[in-house]
Scaffold this motif. Structure first.
Motif, PDB file in Angstrom:
ATOM      1  N   UNK A 288       1.111  -1.241   0.114  1.00  0.00           N
ATOM      2  CA  UNK A 288       0.023  -0.051   0.105  1.00  0.00           C
ATOM      3  C   UNK A 288       0.769   1.349  -0.030  1.00  0.00           C
ATOM      4  N   UNK A 289       1.953   1.307   0.688  1.00  0.00           N
ATOM      5  CA  UNK A 289       2.883   2.398   0.693  1.00  0.00           C
ATOM      6  C   UNK A 289       3.474   2.462  -0.852  1.00  0.00           C
ATOM      7  N   UNK A 290       3.949   1.490  -1.330  1.00  0.00           N
ATOM      8  CA  UNK A 290       4.423   1.431  -2.773  1.00  0.00           C
ATOM      9  C   UNK A 290       3.322   2.265  -3.578  1.00  0.00           C
ATOM     10  N   UNK A 291       2.124   1.785  -3.573  1.00  0.00           N
ATOM     11  CA  UNK A 291       1.122   2.156  -4.310  1.00  0.00           C
ATOM     12  C   UNK A 291       0.685   3.717  -4.032  1.00  0.00           C
ATOM     13  N   UNK A 292       0.975   3.983  -2.949  1.00  0.00           N
ATOM     14  CA  UNK A 292       0.585   5.521  -2.665  1.00  0.00           C
ATOM     15  C   UNK A 292       1.766   6.358  -3.179  1.00  0.00           C
ATOM     16  N   UNK A 293       2.943   5.857  -3.515  1.00  0.00           N
ATOM     17  CA  UNK A 293       3.974   6.537  -4.035  1.00  0.00           C
ATOM     18  C   UNK A 293       4.054   6.206  -5.500  1.00  0.00           C
ATOM     19  N   UNK A 294       3.116   5.636  -6.096  1.00  0.00           N
ATOM     20  CA  UNK A 294       2.988   5.467  -7.627  1.00  0.00           C
ATOM     21  C   UNK A 294       3.587   4.325  -8.275  1.00  0.00           C
ATOM     22  N   UNK A 295       4.145   3.299  -7.334  1.00  0.00           N
ATOM     23  CA  UNK A 295       4.774   2.251  -7.766  1.00  0.00           C
ATOM     24  C   UNK A 295       3.667   1.320  -8.072  1.00  0.00           C
ATOM     25  N   UNK A 296       3.469   0.660  -9.270  1.00  0.00           N
ATOM     26  CA  UNK A 296       2.525  -0.095  -9.696  1.00  0.00           C
ATOM     27  C   UNK A 296       2.983  -1.463  -9.979  1.00  0.00           C
ATOM     28  N   UNK A 297       4.242  -1.504 -10.342  1.00  0.00           N
ATOM     29  CA  UNK A 297       4.881  -2.840 -10.797  1.00  0.00           C
ATOM     30  C   UNK A 297       6.063  -3.155  -9.661  1.00  0.00           C
ATOM     31  N   UNK A 298       6.232  -4.537  -9.896  1.00  0.00           N
ATOM     32  CA  UNK A 298       7.132  -5.026  -8.795  1.00  0.00           C
ATOM     33  C   UNK A 298       8.801  -4.780  -9.292  1.00  0.00           C
ATOM     34  N   UNK A 299       8.876  -4.603 -10.360  1.00  0.00           N
ATOM     35  CA  UNK A 299      10.257  -4.214 -11.047  1.00  0.00           C
ATOM     36  C   UNK A 299      10.593  -2.885 -10.493  1.00  0.00           C
ATOM     37  N   UNK A 300       9.760  -1.953 -10.236  1.00  0.00           N
ATOM     38  CA  UNK A 300      10.119  -0.742  -9.943  1.00  0.00           C
ATOM     39  C   UNK A 300      10.410  -0.626  -8.393  1.00  0.00           C
ATOM     40  N   UNK A 301      10.258  -1.573  -7.770  1.00  0.00           N
ATOM     41  CA  UNK A 301      10.363  -1.349  -6.325  1.00  0.00           C
ATOM     42  C   UNK A 301      11.803  -1.255  -5.938  1.00  0.00           C
ATOM     43  N   UNK A 302      12.844  -1.958  -6.688  1.00  0.00           N
ATOM     44  CA  UNK A 302      14.305  -2.170  -6.239  1.00  0.00           C
ATOM     45  C   UNK A 302      14.748  -0.669  -6.629  1.00  0.00           C
ATOM     46  N   UNK A 303      14.293   0.073  -7.559  1.00  0.00           N
ATOM     47  CA  UNK A 303      14.739   1.401  -8.150  1.00  0.00           C
ATOM     48  C   UNK A 303      14.056   2.235  -7.001  1.00  0.00           C
ATOM     49  N   UNK A 304      13.106   2.172  -6.554  1.00  0.00           N
ATOM     50  CA  UNK A 304      12.440   3.196  -5.640  1.00  0.00           C
ATOM     51  C   UNK A 304      13.224   2.969  -4.356  1.00  0.00           C
ATOM     52  N   UNK A 305      13.537   1.874  -3.832  1.00  0.00           N
ATOM     53  CA  UNK A 305      14.306   1.680  -2.695  1.00  0.00           C
ATOM     54  C   UNK A 305      15.515   2.098  -2.603  1.00  0.00           C
ATOM     55  N   UNK A 306      16.267   2.199  -3.886  1.00  0.00           N
ATOM     56  CA  UNK A 306      17.605   2.782  -3.995  1.00  0.00           C
ATOM     57  C   UNK A 306      17.364   4.285  -3.857  1.00  0.00           C
ATOM     58  N   UNK A 307      16.774   4.640  -4.641  1.00  0.00           N
ATOM     59  CA  UNK A 307      16.391   6.455  -4.662  1.00  0.00           C
ATOM     60  C   UNK A 307      16.091   6.914  -3.327  1.00  0.00           C
ATOM     61  N   UNK A 308      15.308   6.075  -2.624  1.00  0.00           N
ATOM     62  CA  UNK A 308      15.065   6.634  -1.161  1.00  0.00           C
ATOM     63  C   UNK A 308      16.221   6.439  -0.332  1.00  0.00           C
ATOM     64  N   UNK A 309      16.946   5.429  -0.350  1.00  0.00           N
ATOM     65  CA  UNK A 309      17.998   5.211   0.332  1.00  0.00           C
ATOM     66  C   UNK A 309      19.167   6.562   0.273  1.00  0.00           C
ATOM     67  N   UNK A 310      19.307   6.971  -1.085  1.00  0.00           N
ATOM     68  CA  UNK A 310      19.959   7.956  -1.433  1.00  0.00           C
ATOM     69  C   UNK A 310      19.372   9.257  -1.004  1.00  0.00           C
ATOM     70  N   UNK A 311      18.048   9.753  -0.910  1.00  0.00           N
ATOM     71  CA  UNK A 311      17.589  10.717  -0.298  1.00  0.00           C
ATOM     72  C   UNK A 311      17.788  10.837   1.186  1.00  0.00           C
ATOM     73  N   UNK A 312      17.481   9.579   1.557  1.00  0.00           N
ATOM     74  CA  UNK A 312      17.875   9.755   3.312  1.00  0.00           C
ATOM     75  C   UNK A 312      19.379  10.003   3.726  1.00  0.00           C
TER      76      UNK A 312
END
Length: 444
Positions: A288-312
């Motif tokens: 549900x958190x991924x869907x809220x951030x616009x992630x609709x495919x499982x392949x995009x989760x890894x890229x999203x987590x990398x970007x989130x780690x860089x921002x943090x």
């Protein structure tokens, strides 16, 4: 010729007479005494005793050495208090008689005599003996009337479980302290009705706890929990014990109450299902958190987590950089001008970091929600974002610094200005450097 005469009717007295204990030398015959005769100072309510021809006290039974009525009463009280057969204590209570005399007198007149024949049913003694250990409401111990076959365990298992096959019992039972309810109970001769009721209530509680103990033993036998316990103990000895987390221990403690309805395998499956449910809820929350951030495919989760780690990581570096303060002390060799240059470089470095931060727009939106944001210039807004200060606090500090500067230029007496509590000295120096560079105050 009669030896004694009645002081009321003046008739001769033969046999027993009533002798007044309060009036000296005053005797009455039985007929006058029964009518309540009074004469002179003698009244009918005076104390008296029955006397014979030889002026001795009359006993209740016609024997050569009669017992006085007082002795008879003390004998009955002693037997009631100390119990039948405890003749030594009975004799000590009567005082004037010995133990064998008390036993002989009581058995002869109160058991085998007329009183005993009228009160005791001698013909039925021994024929109607009732087993009070098994009343209609159920036995005191349920296992008395319903024997259970011993468990089939070897010697080693019996020692491990503390099982005694001949008694079909364990060294430590469920509710092992239940016997303390009745261990100190005893019937006393002076017990009142409320005392008897309390003791009966305690016995009833004890029977209830015994029934629960027996019920648990039957459940353990029905579901083969005793054999399962021995098997589980052997498995634990053979396999290393898995370390459990505090949450798992708390969960097992909470669901322990349901183990009485499950077998061992069912209870383990129940715990596994609860753990699986917990993992599924966590996974659903993450999706549900991924869907809220616009992630609709499982392949995009890894890229999203990398970007989130860089921002943090950038945000953490920004906080560390904003909290660092220059090591400038009074009396140091570094001049104020050099300190101002260092502060200016630090501001430029902060501006460069802010320009590179991808979350600048989000921070600006959050800052715009505070009052006074529209009164700041673009550079002031960046300054507030860099040091994490609200516009209202910045305007207050800015006003205090400019007021202090004007008072010094006009030669007015210096007044100590109180800045907002909790203000970091590094932030104050940054604000002063910013105001000096923008011409709000001069270099002091």
């Amino acid at each position: 010729m009669a030896k004694y005469h009645c002081n009321y009717c003046q008739g001769d007295i033969y046999g027993f007479r009533i002798k007044c204990s309060e009036c000296p030398d005053f005797d009455l015959c039985l007929q006058c005494f029964s009518c309540g005769a009074e004469s002179g100072t003698h009244k009918r309510d005076h104390d008296y005793h029955i006397a014979g021809d030889d002026d001795t006290s009359v006993g209740a039974f016609d024997i050569p050495k009669p017992w006085s009525l007082v002795e008879e009463m003390m004998l009955l009280d002693a037997v009631e208090q100390y119990g039948f057969g405890n003749w030594e204590d009975v004799a000590n209570h009567v005082e004037s008689r010995k133990g064998p005399e008390c036993e002989e007198h009581y058995v002869k007149f109160f058991i085998q005599g007329t009183i005993g024949r009228e009160i005791l049913c001698v013909d039925t003694i021994g024929s109607n003996v009732t087993d009070h250990s098994c009343p209609d409401g159920g036995p005191l111990s349920p296992s008395i009337t319903v024997p259970i076959s011993p468990l089939d365990l070897n010697i080693q298992e019996q020692h491990e479980l503390g099982y005694m096959p001949y008694r079909d019992d364990f060294e430590r039972e469920h509710d092992n302290e239940a016997e303390t309810l009745v261990s100190s109970l005893a019937n006393n001769y002076d017990d009142e009705d409320i005392d008897v009721a309390v003791k009966l209530a305690q016995v009833d509680r004890y029977r209830t706890r015994l029934k629960e103990r027996e019920r648990r033993k039957c459940v353990a036998r029905e579901y083969n929990l005793i054999q399962a316990a021995t098997t589980l103990g052997k498995q634990k000895c053979q396999t290393p014990k898995k370390k459990m987390s505090k949450e798992d221990k708390d969960l097992q403690e909470k669901v322990k109450v349901f183990s009485q309805f499950h077998s061992l395998a069912e209870h383990e499956a129940f715990l596994e299902n609860i753990q699986k449910e917990k993992e599924l809820k966590t996974r659903i929350k993450s999706l549900m958190r991924y869907r809220k951030n616009g992630i609709t495919k499982l392949d995009d989760i890894e890229h999203f987590e990398e970007e989130k780690f860089k921002r943090d990581k950038k945000r953490d570096n920004k906080k560390k950089l904003g909290n660092c303060s220059p090591l400038i002390k009074r009396g140091s060799m570094v001049s104020k001008k050099a300190a101002a240059v260092i502060e200016e470089k630090l501001d430029i470095l902060i501006d460069d970091e802010e320009s590179k931060d991808e979350d600048e727009e989000n921070d600006s939106k959050e800052m715009a929600a505070f009052p006074g944001y529209d009164m700041l210039s673009e550079r002031e807004r960046k300054l507030c974002n860099s040091i994490g200060m609200t516009p209202g606090n910045y305007l207050t500090i800015k006003t205090c610094i400019i007021k202090d500067y004007l008072q010094r230029r006009q030669g007015l007496p210096k007044i100590k200005i109180r800045y907002p509590s909790g203000l970091d000295k590094t932030h104050r120096r940054k604000i002063m450097s910013f105001l000096t560079d923008n011409g709000w105050i001069g270099v002091t």
